[in-house]
Design a protein around this motif. Structure first.
Motif: not given
Length: 90
Positions: A6-33
C-alpha cells in the motif's frame, strides 16, 4: 500482507506504483497513464498467478532493470495471499 504494498500501490488510481485494479490478466507495462521502466514494458509478461508469484518473490530477478524498489515476499503463503487479494480487485 497487502499492507506492505500500500505504500506504493492502490486500487483505482496510479500512485508511486501503478494501479493494481485488474492487474491479473493484464500485460506487464501496459497500463495507460503510468510510466513503466523499459524493462517492464519489454518483459513479455502477462500477470497471471505464476508470473505474479515469481515477481512478488523477487522483483529484480523476475524483471531485471524494473524500477520497483521492493525486496520481495519470501513466504509462499504471503505471496499466495497477495495474489488472491489482487484477484478480488478486478
Amino acid at each position: 500482507v497487502f499492507n506492505k504494498c500500500k505504500a506504493c500501490h492502490q486500487f483505482g488510481k496510479n500512485a508511486v506504483g501503478p494501479d493494481l485494479k485488474g492487474v491479473v490478466g493484464r500485460k506487464a507495462g501496459s497500463l495507460e497513464g503510468y510510466k513503466f521502466s523499459e524493462a517492464m514494458v519489454n518483459s513479455g509478461k502477462t500477470w497471471d498467478e505464476a508470473s505474479l508469484a515469481e515477481y512478488l518473490k523477487d522483483p529484480k530477478k523476475s524483471v531485471p532493470g524494473n524500477k520497483m524498489v521492493f525486496m520481495g515476499l519470501k513466504d509462499d503463503a504471503d505471496v499466495a495471499n497477495v495474489i488472491e487479494y489482487l484477484k478480488t480487485a478486478e
